[in-house]
Design an enzyme around this catalytic site. Structure first.
Site, short mmCIF file in Angstrom:
data_model
loop_
_atom_site.label_atom_id
_atom_site.label_comp_id
_atom_site.label_asym_id
_atom_site.label_seq_id
_atom_site.Cartn_x
_atom_site.Cartn_y
_atom_site.Cartn_z
N ARG A 203 47.05 39.26 48.28
CA ARG A 203 46.36 39.36 49.91
C ARG A 203 45.95 40.80 49.99
O ARG A 203 44.95 40.81 50.77
CB ARG A 203 47.45 38.76 50.59
N TRP B 297 45.94 46.06 52.89
CA TRP B 297 44.54 45.83 52.61
C TRP B 297 43.81 46.51 53.67
O TRP B 297 43.91 46.11 54.99
CB TRP B 297 43.93 44.47 52.47
N GLU C 202 27.01 30.90 43.70
CA GLU C 202 28.59 31.05 42.93
C GLU C 202 28.71 31.71 41.88
O GLU C 202 29.60 32.69 41.48
CB GLU C 202 29.26 29.64 42.88
N GLU D 50 32.19 39.82 41.82
CA GLU D 50 33.74 40.15 42.06
C GLU D 50 34.44 40.42 40.81
O GLU D 50 35.28 41.55 41.01
CB GLU D 50 34.10 38.48 42.58
N HIS E 287 8.77 35.53 45.18
CA HIS E 287 8.64 36.54 46.34
C HIS E 287 9.29 37.64 46.55
O HIS E 287 9.86 38.11 47.61
CB HIS E 287 8.76 35.35 47.71
C1 G6P Z 1 37.68 35.62 50.07
C2 G6P Z 1 37.99 35.28 48.69
C3 G6P Z 1 37.02 34.11 48.13
C4 G6P Z 1 37.00 33.22 49.14
C5 G6P Z 1 36.78 33.62 50.46
C6 G6P Z 1 37.04 32.33 51.33
O1 G6P Z 1 36.49 36.39 50.03
O2 G6P Z 1 38.27 36.32 47.68
O3 G6P Z 1 37.42 33.99 46.83
O4 G6P Z 1 36.06 32.14 48.51
O5 G6P Z 1 37.53 34.71 50.92
O6 G6P Z 1 38.28 32.07 51.54
P1 G6P Z 1 38.88 30.56 52.27
O7 G6P Z 1 40.32 30.82 52.22
O8 G6P Z 1 38.29 30.62 53.36
O9 G6P Z 1 38.45 29.66 51.18
#
Ligand code: G6P
Length: 616
Positions: A27, A75, A489, A496, A512
C-alpha cells in the site's frame, strides 16, 4: 494508500504488527513505524525511512514485550519520505501516538489554532496528536477526544490513536472514503487494519467501519460509535479468504506469480456463473431477480462504467460487450474525471464501478455522484467487504485471491470476464440477446482458462523480446477496437514496472501525432489479431515500418499474414475474437515484467506507486 495496523490483546504486539505491516507494504513503502505501550505507561516508538525491512532491522529483538500497539507503512502526501515524517506521529510530550491514512485538508488552520509546541514534521497528521493530547490532558476520554478532533478535521481519512496513560486501548475513526478500517475479533484480543490482508493470518472474524464511524478496542471489549457518540451495533462477519495466496511461493515476484495464476483466476471468476446445462450465464446470486428484474433491465437507457488505471482499461473492454450483447449505449469514464464534471445521470442509468481494492477514493466519489442521481449501481471488486461492495446495489466479486503486486494483472482478466458475464446477463434480461449467441459465448468462455494458460507459454518468447528491447527509452502500443484498451494496459504495465516511457494509443490516432516520434529506437507493440479491424491495423503497422520503427505484432493463432511486415510476431492461442483482450493482455504483462526485471526495477513495488489509492 498508507497501511495501518493495530493490536491489543495478551500476546506481544511487536511481531504481530510487523507481520501485518509486511502484508500491507504494497500500500505504501516510503517509510514505516510502530508504537507500543506497556502497562507501566511507557511508549516505545520506532520509525525508519524506506521499505519495511529497514524498520524490521531496527526493532527486531529490541522492542518491549508490550501487548498493544500500532503500526504504519507510509505513502507520502505531506512531507518527503523521512524519519521525521514517518508515522506514528506524536504530540510534543510523546503521550499520544497517531497513525493516519488520507489527508486532513485543513491541517494548516488546525496547526495555527491547536499547536502545543513546535511541530516536528511536515505532515498533516501531527496536529491530530497535538489536538488529542490537549483533550486527554483535560481529562476527556480518548474516544470522545478523537470524536471531537475528527469533527474539526476536514477531508477524507482514517486514523488510529493510542495514549500512553491508557495502555491496552486503541481508538480509530473513519472519515469519508479514504480507505477503510477493518476490525478483527480474536480470542482475548482485537485488531485493526486498513485492509483485510493484514488481519487474516490472525483472525477471520471481522467488522468494517463505515464513513463517520469510530471504534474503541481493548483486549476484551469492542465498542462502535458514530460521530455523535451514539452506540452502534455491528454484526461480526466470518470471512473465508485464503491468506496462503498472499505469499510468493516459488516465484521471484508477486507480479509473476499473479500473472501465472491467471488460468485459475479466470476459472474462479467464471465458476458457477457460466453454466454448461444449458449454456447460459447466471448472476442471480449476486443480482437477485427481485431487485434486478427483467422490468428493471428493460427500462435501462444506458450504462456508465467507472474505474481507474487497469480497472478503467477493463471497463473499456466491457463497453464493447454491453453495446453488443445488451444493446445499451455505454460510456466509460475515469472515476476522477466523472466525479467533477457534473455528469448527466438519472434513474435509468446503470453505473458499474470496477475496483480491485474497492477502496479507491475517486471511484467511491464517483459512486457517491451516482447514488445522488438515483442510479442503480453494480460493482465488480476483488475485496470481500470493501467499501464499493457496500455502497453498490449489487456486487460481483472477482474471487481471485489477494493481488499483492502493485501492478494489477489477474484482477484485470477477472474484471473483463465479469463484465462479459454481466453484459450477457443483462442482454438476456432485456431480451436483447439470442439463445444462440449466449450459448456460443458461454462455450467460448469455458475454454478461456486453458487459452490463458497457453498464453503463458509465450513467457520464453516475451523474455527474449524483453532482453532485446530493455534498453529502449520509449515504447508505443497501438490497438483498435478491443485492442485499444489492451494497448493502453500494455503501456501502463510497462511504465509501472520498468519506468520506460510508453504510450497506449488508438492506432488510427497515430497519424495525428505519435508518428512523429517513430524511428529505429522506438519500438511499437501492435495488437493485430484477426478481427473486423485487422486490415486497418496492418496499414498502421506498415506505416510504422516505413519509418524504420520495429514492430512486435500480437496476432491470432496461426496467422502468418504479417510475416515479413512486422519485426516479430507473437502468436496468441485460439480464442473467440470478442474474448481476445482477455488473452492478449497476458503477453504484454510478461513483456513488462521481464523488461522491468532486466532493468533491475523493483517490479512488485515500483517507485512512487501504491496499490490502493485512497487520496486524490
Ligand atoms: C493503483 C494501482 C493500479 C490499479 C489502480 C486502480 O493505481 O497501482 O494497479 O489499477 O490503482 O485500483 P482499483 O483498486 O480501483 O482497481
Amino acid at each position: 494508500m498508507c497501511g495501518i495496523v493495530g493490536y491489543t490483546g495478551r500476546r506481544p504486539a511487536g511481531p504481530i504488527l510487523l507481520d501485518g505491516l509486511r502484508r500491507l507494504e504494497y500500500r505504501g513503502y516510503d517509510s514505516a513505524g510502530i508504537a507500543l505501550t506497556d502497562d507501566d505507561q511507557r511508549m516505545y516508538v520506532a520509525v525508519a525511512t524506506g521499505k519495511l525491512d529497514a524498520l524490521v532491522q531496527k526493532v527486531e529483538g529490541h522492542y518491549p514485550p508490550a501487548t498493544s500497539g500500532l503500526g504504519h507503512t507510509r505513502w507520502a502526501t505531506h512531507g518527503e519520505p523521512s524519519d521525521r515524517n514517518a508515522h506514528p506521529q506524536l504530540d510534543p510530550d510523546g503521550r499520544v501516538a497517531v497513525i493516519h491514512n488520507g489527508i486532513v485538508e485543513n491541517f494548516e488552520a488546525l496547526r495555527a489554532k491547536y499547536a502545543r509546541g513546535p511541530f516536528a514534521s511536515d505532515t498533516d497528521t501531527e496536529v491530530l496528536a497535538h489536538m488529542l493530547a490537549t483533550r486527554v490532558e483535560a481529562g476527556l476520554d480518548l474516544l470522545d477526544a478523537l470524536r471531537e478532533v475528527v469533527g474539526e478535521a476536514e477531508g477524507a481519512f482514517s486514523v488510529v490513536v493510542m495514549a500512553v496513560d491508557q495502555p491496552g486501548r486503541l481508538v480509530a475513526a473513519r472519515v469519508g472514503n479514504a480507505g477503510g478500517i477493518v476490525v478483527g475479533v480474536g480470542d482475548g484480543e482485537h485488531l485493526l487494519a486498513s485492509d483485510l490482508n493484514a488481519l487474516l493470518s490472525q483472525t477471520r472474524r471481522v467488522t468494517f467501519l463505515e464513513p463517520g464511524e469510530l471504534v474503541d478496542i481493548t483486549a476484551d471489549a469492542v465498542r462502535y460509535v458514530d460521530l455523535d457518540g451514539a452506540d452502534l451495533a455491528k454484526q461480526v462477519e466470518v470471512l473465508s479468504y485464503d491468506p496462503v495466496s498472499a505469499t510468493k511461493g516459488p516465484y521471484k515476484h508477486f507480479m509473476l506469480k499473479e500473472t501465472f495464476e491467471q488460468p485459475e483466476a479466470v476459472l474462479n471468476a467464471i465458476r458457477g456463473r457460466y453454466l454448461v446445462h444449458p449454456h447460459r450465464v447466471d448472476l442471480s446470486a449476486e443480482l437477485p431477480p427481485e431487485r434486478f428484474s427483467e422490468t428493471w433491465a428493460r427500462d435501462l437507457s444506458r450504462i456508465v462504467i467507472v474505474g481507474m488505471g487497469t480497472s478503467m482499461h477493463s471497463a473499456m473492454v466491457g463497453r464493447h460487450y454491453f453495446e453488443r450483447f445488451a444493446n445499451l449505449p455505454t460510456e466509460v469514464d475515469n472515476s476522477s474525471e466523472f466525479r467533477y464534471r457534473q455528469p448527466v445521470l438519472d434513474e435509468r442509468t446503470l453505473v458499474i464501478s470496477i475496483a480491485q481494492s474497492g477502496e479507491t477514493v475517486d471511484t467511491l466519489a464517483a459512486m457517491d455522484e451516482a447514488r445522488r442521481a438515483g442510479c442503480t449501481q453494480i460493482t465488480i471488486c476483488n475485496t470481500p467487504g470493501a467499501q464499493t461492495t457496500r455502497v453498490a446495489d449489487g456486487a460481483i466479486l472477482m474471487r481471485v485471491g489477494p493481488e499483492i503486486a502493485v501492478a494489477s494483472t489477474k484482477t484485470m482478466l477477472a474484471s473483463m470476464v465479469l463484465l462479459h458475464s454481466l453484459a450477457l446477463y443483462l442482454g438476456r434480461l432485456r431480451g436483447a440477446l439470442s439463445v444462440e449467441t449466449e450459448a456460443q459465448q458461454v462455450e467460448a468462455v469455458l475454454r478461456l482458462p486453458s487459452a490463458v494458460g497457453e498464453a503463458l507459454d509465450l513467457a520464453p518468447q516475451m523474455q527474449a523480446l524483453a532482453e532485446q528491447y530493455a534498453g529502449a527509452e520509449d515504447f508505443l502500443f497501438l490497438g483498435r477496437g478491443l485492442g485499444l484498451p489492451v494497448a493502453m494496459e500494455g503501456a501502463l504495465k510497462l511504465k509501472e514496472v520498468s519506468y520506460i516511457h510508453a504510450e497506449g494509443y488508438a492506432a488510427g490516432e497515430m497519424k495525428h501525432g505519435p508518428i512523429a516520434l517513430i524511428d529505429e529506437k522506438m519500438p511499437t507493440v501492435a495488437l493485430a489479431p484477426q478481427d473486423d479491424v485487422a486490415d486497418k491495423m496492418r496499414s498502421n503497422i506498415e506505416q510504422v515500418r516505413a519509418r524504420r520503427g520495429e514492430v512486435i505484432a500480437v496476432v491470432s493463432h496461426g496467422d502468418r499474414g504479417l510475416e515479413g511486415v512486422a519485426t516479430h510476431l507473437v502468436e496468441l492461442p485460439e480464442v473467440d475474437a470478442l474474448l481476445c483482450p482477455i488473452v492478449s493482455t497476458v503477453p504484454l504483462q510478461l513483456l513488462a515484467y521481464y523488461i522491468g526485471l532486466s532493468r533491475g526495477a523493483d517490479v512488485d513495488q515500483p517507485r512512487n506507486l501504491a496499490k490502493t489509492v485512497t487520496v486524490e
